[in-house]
Write a protein that holds these residues in place. Sequence first.
Motif, PDB file in Angstrom:
ATOM      1  N   VAL A  88       3.317   4.457  -0.764  1.00 29.35           N
ATOM      2  CA  VAL A  88       2.143   3.880  -1.402  1.00 29.35           C
ATOM      3  C   VAL A  88       2.556   2.508  -1.910  1.00 29.35           C
ATOM      4  CG1 VAL A  88       0.418   4.061  -3.228  1.00 29.35           C
ATOM      5  CG2 VAL A  88       1.236   6.138  -2.079  1.00 29.35           C
ATOM      6  N   VAL A  89       1.951   1.458  -1.365  1.00 29.79           N
ATOM      7  CA  VAL A  89       2.263   0.081  -1.751  1.00 29.79           C
ATOM      8  C   VAL A  89       1.156  -0.370  -2.694  1.00 29.79           C
ATOM      9  CG1 VAL A  89       2.782  -2.255  -0.937  1.00 29.79           C
ATOM     10  CG2 VAL A  89       3.342  -0.271   0.505  1.00 29.79           C
ATOM     11  N   TYR A  90       1.506  -0.630  -3.942  1.00 32.39           N
ATOM     12  CA  TYR A  90       0.527  -0.718  -5.028  1.00 32.39           C
ATOM     13  C   TYR A  90       0.698  -2.006  -5.832  1.00 32.39           C
ATOM     14  CZ  TYR A  90      -1.092   0.531  -9.811  1.00 32.39           C
ATOM     15  OH  TYR A  90      -1.662   0.544 -11.052  1.00 32.39           O
ATOM     16  N   ASN A  91      -0.400  -2.728  -6.026  1.00 30.56           N
ATOM     17  CA  ASN A  91      -0.409  -3.899  -6.897  1.00 30.56           C
ATOM     18  C   ASN A  91      -0.709  -3.420  -8.315  1.00 30.56           C
ATOM     19  OD1 ASN A  91      -1.361  -6.213  -8.444  1.00 30.56           O
ATOM     20  ND2 ASN A  91      -1.449  -7.342  -6.515  1.00 30.56           N
ATOM     21  N   THR A  92       0.262  -3.521  -9.201  1.00 27.33           N
ATOM     22  CA  THR A  92       0.125  -2.971 -10.550  1.00 27.33           C
ATOM     23  C   THR A  92      -0.847  -3.771 -11.408  1.00 27.33           C
ATOM     24  OG1 THR A  92       2.029  -4.271 -11.330  1.00 27.33           O
ATOM     25  CG2 THR A  92       2.465  -2.055 -10.487  1.00 27.33           C
ATOM     26  N   GLU A  93      -1.209  -4.982 -10.976  1.00 31.08           N
ATOM     27  CA  GLU A  93      -2.117  -5.819 -11.760  1.00 31.08           C
ATOM     28  C   GLU A  93      -3.570  -5.649 -11.332  1.00 31.08           C
ATOM     29  OE1 GLU A  93      -0.683  -9.810 -11.486  1.00 31.08           O
ATOM     30  OE2 GLU A  93       1.145  -9.399 -12.640  1.00 31.08           O
ATOM     31  N   GLU A 105      -2.206   0.163  -0.470  1.00 33.49           N
ATOM     32  CA  GLU A 105      -2.288   0.672   0.901  1.00 33.49           C
ATOM     33  C   GLU A 105      -1.200   1.713   1.074  1.00 33.49           C
ATOM     34  OE1 GLU A 105      -2.614  -2.035   4.184  1.00 33.49           O
ATOM     35  OE2 GLU A 105      -3.650  -3.563   2.993  1.00 33.49           O
ATOM     36  N   THR A 106      -1.404   2.626   2.040  1.00 33.84           N
ATOM     37  CA  THR A 106      -0.388   3.630   2.338  1.00 33.84           C
ATOM     38  C   THR A 106       0.209   3.378   3.715  1.00 33.84           C
ATOM     39  OG1 THR A 106      -2.032   5.155   3.269  1.00 33.84           O
ATOM     40  CG2 THR A 106      -1.533   5.367   0.913  1.00 33.84           C
ATOM     41  N   LEU A 107       1.444   3.807   3.878  1.00 35.92           N
ATOM     42  CA  LEU A 107       2.133   3.720   5.161  1.00 35.92           C
ATOM     43  C   LEU A 107       2.798   5.064   5.438  1.00 35.92           C
ATOM     44  CD1 LEU A 107       3.929   0.229   5.080  1.00 35.92           C
ATOM     45  CD2 LEU A 107       2.202   0.958   6.723  1.00 35.92           C
ATOM     46  N   SER A 108       2.841   5.458   6.693  1.00 31.45           N
ATOM     47  CA  SER A 108       3.500   6.689   7.104  1.00 31.45           C
ATOM     48  C   SER A 108       4.547   6.387   8.160  1.00 31.45           C
ATOM     49  CB  SER A 108       2.484   7.687   7.682  1.00 31.45           C
ATOM     50  OG  SER A 108       1.502   8.024   6.735  1.00 31.45           O
ATOM     51  N   GLN A 126       8.469   2.764   9.573  1.00 35.52           N
ATOM     52  CA  GLN A 126       7.845   1.579  10.141  1.00 35.52           C
ATOM     53  C   GLN A 126       8.819   0.404  10.171  1.00 35.52           C
ATOM     54  OE1 GLN A 126       4.982   1.790  11.451  1.00 35.52           O
ATOM     55  NE2 GLN A 126       4.230   3.704  10.619  1.00 35.52           N
ATOM     56  N   PRO A 127       8.607  -0.535  11.081  1.00 39.10           N
ATOM     57  CA  PRO A 127       9.435  -1.746  11.115  1.00 39.10           C
ATOM     58  C   PRO A 127       9.139  -2.637   9.913  1.00 39.10           C
ATOM     59  CG  PRO A 127       7.625  -1.941  12.671  1.00 39.10           C
ATOM     60  CD  PRO A 127       7.594  -0.520  12.172  1.00 39.10           C
ATOM     61  N   PHE A 128      10.066  -3.518   9.604  1.00 39.71           N
ATOM     62  CA  PHE A 128       9.945  -4.393   8.434  1.00 39.71           C
ATOM     63  C   PHE A 128       8.656  -5.205   8.457  1.00 39.71           C
ATOM     64  CE2 PHE A 128      10.568  -8.649   6.655  1.00 39.71           C
ATOM     65  CZ  PHE A 128      10.789  -8.324   5.315  1.00 39.71           C
ATOM     66  N   VAL A 129       8.227  -5.645   9.638  1.00 35.98           N
ATOM     67  CA  VAL A 129       7.038  -6.494   9.719  1.00 35.98           C
ATOM     68  C   VAL A 129       5.807  -5.787   9.170  1.00 35.98           C
ATOM     69  CG1 VAL A 129       6.414  -5.817  12.078  1.00 35.98           C
ATOM     70  CG2 VAL A 129       5.740  -8.069  11.235  1.00 35.98           C
ATOM     71  N   ARG A 130       5.743  -4.476   9.301  1.00 38.58           N
ATOM     72  CA  ARG A 130       4.618  -3.722   8.758  1.00 38.58           C
ATOM     73  C   ARG A 130       4.612  -3.756   7.238  1.00 38.58           C
ATOM     74  NH1 ARG A 130       0.184  -1.401  10.409  1.00 38.58           N
ATOM     75  NH2 ARG A 130       0.689   0.760   9.954  1.00 38.58           N
ATOM     76  N   PHE A 131       5.789  -3.556   6.639  1.00 35.24           N
ATOM     77  CA  PHE A 131       5.887  -3.613   5.183  1.00 35.24           C
ATOM     78  C   PHE A 131       5.568  -5.006   4.670  1.00 35.24           C
ATOM     79  CE2 PHE A 131       8.233   0.233   6.036  1.00 35.24           C
ATOM     80  CZ  PHE A 131       7.887   1.039   4.972  1.00 35.24           C
ATOM     81  N   SER A 132       6.077  -6.016   5.342  1.00 41.01           N
ATOM     82  CA  SER A 132       5.817  -7.401   4.939  1.00 41.01           C
ATOM     83  C   SER A 132       4.328  -7.689   4.939  1.00 41.01           C
ATOM     84  CB  SER A 132       6.559  -8.361   5.868  1.00 41.01           C
ATOM     85  OG  SER A 132       6.340  -9.698   5.484  1.00 41.01           O
ATOM     86  N   SER A 133       3.634  -7.203   5.985  1.00 42.99           N
ATOM     87  CA  SER A 133       2.191  -7.429   6.110  1.00 42.99           C
ATOM     88  C   SER A 133       1.431  -6.718   5.002  1.00 42.99           C
ATOM     89  CB  SER A 133       1.720  -6.944   7.478  1.00 42.99           C
ATOM     90  OG  SER A 133       0.327  -7.032   7.590  1.00 42.99           O
ATOM     91  N   VAL A 134       1.805  -5.474   4.689  1.00 40.13           N
ATOM     92  CA  VAL A 134       1.103  -4.708   3.674  1.00 40.13           C
ATOM     93  C   VAL A 134       1.372  -5.269   2.281  1.00 40.13           C
ATOM     94  CG1 VAL A 134       0.970  -2.442   2.547  1.00 40.13           C
ATOM     95  CG2 VAL A 134       0.990  -2.590   5.036  1.00 40.13           C
ATOM     96  N   GLU A 173       1.978  -8.354   1.565  1.00 38.10           N
ATOM     97  CA  GLU A 173       1.160  -9.562   1.472  1.00 38.10           C
ATOM     98  C   GLU A 173      -0.310  -9.209   1.256  1.00 38.10           C
ATOM     99  OE1 GLU A 173       0.012 -13.548   4.127  1.00 38.10           O
ATOM    100  OE2 GLU A 173       1.490 -12.097   4.867  1.00 38.10           O
ATOM    101  N   SER A 174      -0.763  -8.145   1.921  1.00 44.59           N
ATOM    102  CA  SER A 174      -2.166  -7.747   1.840  1.00 44.59           C
ATOM    103  C   SER A 174      -2.570  -7.334   0.424  1.00 44.59           C
ATOM    104  CB  SER A 174      -2.432  -6.605   2.812  1.00 44.59           C
ATOM    105  OG  SER A 174      -3.751  -6.109   2.681  1.00 44.59           O
ATOM    106  N   VAL A 175      -1.690  -6.598  -0.279  1.00 45.00           N
ATOM    107  CA  VAL A 175      -2.059  -6.112  -1.607  1.00 45.00           C
ATOM    108  C   VAL A 175      -1.719  -7.111  -2.710  1.00 45.00           C
ATOM    109  CG1 VAL A 175      -1.715  -3.718  -0.874  1.00 45.00           C
ATOM    110  CG2 VAL A 175       0.125  -4.921  -2.071  1.00 45.00           C
ATOM    111  N   SER A 176      -0.931  -8.127  -2.393  1.00 43.69           N
ATOM    112  CA  SER A 176      -0.491  -9.091  -3.417  1.00 43.69           C
ATOM    113  C   SER A 176      -1.650  -9.978  -3.876  1.00 43.69           C
ATOM    114  CB  SER A 176       0.643  -9.943  -2.885  1.00 43.69           C
ATOM    115  OG  SER A 176       1.789  -9.155  -2.635  1.00 43.69           O
TER     116      SER A 176
END
Length: 277
Positions: free
Chosen positions: A248-253, A258-261, A264-272, A274-277
Motif C-alpha cells: 500500500v503506497v500512501y501519501n500521509t498528507e 495505490e496498491t501493488l501486488s 514488481q520492477p522498480f519502474v512500477r514503484f517509481s510511477s506509483v 510519483e502518482s500519489v505524491s
Amino acid sequence: IQVSYHSPVSSSILHDVTLTFLFNIVGIPDFGMTSGSIELSIYQIGALTLVGGLVMGFAAGSSSESLTGAFDGLLGEQEQSSDSSPQIDPSEISYEDRPRQGDSNATVRIYYFSDYQCPFCHRFERTTLPRIESQFVESGEVELVRKSYAFMGQDSLTAELASKCVWRNADTETYWDWNKYVFNQQGDKDGGWASRSSLLNYTEKVEGVSRSNVSTCLDQKRSSLTMEVRNDMNDGRAFGISGTPGFVVYNTETGAYETLSGAQPFVRFSSVIESVS
C-alpha cells in the motif's frame, strides 16, 4: 513494428520496459505473486506473443543475462487480489512497533506485506528493494514499513515472530541486516530453515542483536506478537491483499494511495510513488 536501439540494453531496463508495456498498455494482470491463475483475452495472448518476439530480438543483440532478466518477472505466478473497496482508511493501518526504515515524517509511506517463506518476496528484496532504498528512502521521500503476512506455513509465523523480536531488541540498521540474512537462507516451505532454532542461529551471526534477548522475547511475548501478526494480515486484507509481496503506497498528507501486488520492477514503484505524491 520495427524496434531499434543504439546502445546495449541491460537486463534491468529490458525487464522494466517489458513489464510496464504488459501492465499499463496491454492490461495483463500483475505478475509476481506466489500462486493463482489469470485469464487472458485473445488480444492479450497476441500481445504476449509480440512482446516475446521483441524480447528475443533484443536478446539476440545482447547477452543471455538480458534474456534472463527480461523473463524474470514474466514467469512469476500471480495471486489476484479482491476488487472490493478498502474496509479501512490507510491512516488506520497499524504502524507503531512495526519494522521500518526512512524518515517518519516522509510524505509517502509504503506498507510492505511480506512472508519470509515467499520466494517472490526474496526476489523483491534482492532486486527492487535496494533501488527503492537508495533512490527514495535514503533521500527522505519515502518511509518503508514492513508488515507481517504469514500465510505460507507454520514456519512463516515463527519467522515473523522472530522478526518482531529482533525489531524490539536491535537498532534499525541491524534489523534490516537480520532481515536480509534470513531471506538469503530461504529454502523449501516449512523445511526447517525458518524454525525457531534456525532463526536463533542466524541471529547469532548478525552483529548487534542478542540471541538470548530474542529467545526470551519469543517465550514471553508470543501471544501478543501473534496477535500483532494477525492485525497486520487483517490490514492487508482490508486493501485486497491476499498474497505476498503486497504493498500500500500512501501519501500521509493527502490520503491518496495505490496498491501493488507482486515482485514488481522498480519502474512500477517509481510511477506509483510519483502518482500519489
